[in-house]
Write an enzyme that holds these catalytic residues in place. Structure first.
Site, short mmCIF file in Angstrom:
data_model
loop_
_atom_site.label_atom_id
_atom_site.label_comp_id
_atom_site.label_asym_id
_atom_site.label_seq_id
_atom_site.Cartn_x
_atom_site.Cartn_y
_atom_site.Cartn_z
N ASP A 1 0.19 -7.48 1.38
CA ASP A 1 0.62 -6.10 1.67
C ASP A 1 2.14 -6.01 1.77
O ASP A 1 2.69 -5.38 2.69
CB ASP A 1 -0.04 -5.54 2.93
CG ASP A 1 0.07 -4.02 3.00
OD1 ASP A 1 0.24 -3.39 1.94
OD2 ASP A 1 0.01 -3.47 4.11
N HIS B 1 0.82 -1.22 0.00
CA HIS B 1 0.00 0.00 0.00
C HIS B 1 0.85 1.27 0.00
O HIS B 1 0.36 2.33 -0.36
CB HIS B 1 -1.01 0.00 1.15
CG HIS B 1 -0.44 0.25 2.51
ND1 HIS B 1 -0.12 -0.75 3.39
CD2 HIS B 1 -0.14 1.40 3.15
CE1 HIS B 1 0.34 -0.24 4.51
NE2 HIS B 1 0.34 1.08 4.40
N SER C 1 4.57 2.77 7.78
CA SER C 1 4.37 1.57 6.97
C SER C 1 5.59 1.23 6.15
O SER C 1 6.17 2.09 5.48
CB SER C 1 3.18 1.77 6.02
OG SER C 1 1.98 1.50 6.66
#
Length: 376
Positions: free
Chosen positions: A151, A119, A229
């Site tokens: 992911d 993402h 992230s």
């Protein structure tokens, strides 16, 4: 790859007369959509242990009265953590605009391969990816591989002699161990922020919408925020044991990371060959629990993957797999979801044979499937 259904994302499938099943599949085809109740930690605006002989590998974690473990880990790992900025063109009914994104990444090879979240690069949709290194240098990157369901993603810059993170063994992680996160919370203004805490839980499952969940996660109370992230979760030895991926925004100290062992086979092959050859069986499917909740139809099992379609001339078809079979195991290990099936297949190579356990009309049986390369 599309989150649901097509295990490879390519190739034509052979239709079968199962109106209810095909209708459900058609209704929910699409990418994995994350609920607003969770924050996937990217900031946006309108192998065996993989280690190369680099500077980071020469620092020994040996804290004294003057140097804490967290400080020593930060010194060892900091130069292998990068900032990532992206540009994605988003179009709505009225206009087209560029959306900027910020995340983090971990250098996994001296010649420029970097591990991050899918993402972070907008699941392959980012048109411009830039990498910021600790020394202030900035380089353009390209996406090499990504998987929206897991992911995870790998990007590549042209470089030499980069400091490389040491990938640990997430199987050895246990509750109460030190956990240290490095990343870019809230954007590059606070780049390479270090936070610490403990491993609060292992093998966690987090629901991200009504039907989807992420499984096998490491839970930590080390502060993880937007922009973290793709950054590393480290142990007391300075080894990467997880890739930070999300936090529950409704509570404090609820951060989650993908175990590094999930990524290691992929990273090792990409670093060695420049690509990742996925093992292909040739099905589209849906989680049993999701299907039963949507249709009210009982399948006789609580978990597994309901086969919706089987691709023509695929390994699955050649092995005798049929629509409405339920996959419950691979080589004796239970398969509870499509995501688990996907992750399990990453452990195998094209050409290998696997034994798939299925339930068909209430009867359990095994099928021998020879895996193939994903069709071009």
């Amino acid at each position: 790859m599309n989150e649901n259904w097509d295990e490879n994302g390519k190739g034509k499938t052979r239709s079968y007369p199962s109106y209810v099943l095909v209708s459900v599949v058609s209704a929910i085809l699409g990418a994995l959509i994350f609920s607003v109740a969770f924050s996937l930690n990217t900031e946006k605006e309108p192998v065996q242990d993989t280690q190369q002989t680099q500077n980071t590998g020469n620092i020994t974690i040996n804290p004294s009265d003057d140097v804490t473990t967290v400080e020593a880990v930060a010194k060892k790992a900091m130069s292998s953590v990068v900032g990532i900025t992206t540009t994605e063109v988003v179009q709505d009914l009225w206009s087209t605009q560029e959306v900027q994104g910020v995340g983090s990444g971990v250098v996994v090879s001296a010649d420029g391969y970097i591990l991050t979240n899918s993402h972070v690069i907008s699941n392959g949709a980012a048109q411009n990816i830039k990498i910021m290194f600790m020394n202030g240098e900035e380089k353009e990157a390209r996406a090499v591989w990504y998987d929206t369901l897991m992911d995870l993603a790998v990007v590549k810059v042209e470089a030499e002699n980069l400091d490389v993170a040491h990938l640990g063994n997430s199987e050895n992680v246990s509750i109460g161990q030190l956990a240290i996160a490095i990343g870019n919370p809230l954007g590059l203004e606070f780049e390479r922020t270090v936070t610490s805490g403990i491993i609060s839980g292992v093998d966690r499952s987090v629901s991200i919408d009504e039907f989807n969940k992420m499984e096998g996660l490491l839970q930590t109370d080390a502060s993880i925020n937007s922009g973290n992230s793709g950054g590393p979760l480290l142990n007391s030895k300075g080894e990467v044991v997880g890739i930070n991926t999300l936090k529950i925004s409704s509570g404090e100290g609820l951060g989650f990371a993908l175990p590094i062992n999930m990524a290691k086979p992929i990273v090792e092959e990409i670093v060695r060959t420049g690509e990742f050859r996925e093992a292909y069986i040739g099905i589209e499917g849906i989680d049993v629990a999701r299907y039963q909740k949507m249709t009210g139809r009982e399948l006789g099992v609580k978990v597994g993957v309901l086969v919706a379609k089987v691709a023509a001339d695929s390994p699955a078809e050649l092995a005798g797999l049929r629509p409405e079979d339920v996959i419950v195991s691979i080589d004796g290990d239970g398969i509870e979801s499509f995501k688990a099936l996907r992750e399990r297949l990453y452990r195998y190579k094209p050409g290998q044979e696997i034994r798939i356990g299925i339930v068909r009309s209430g009867q359990t049986r095994d099928l021998l499937v020879k895996l193939a390369d994903v069709p071009k």
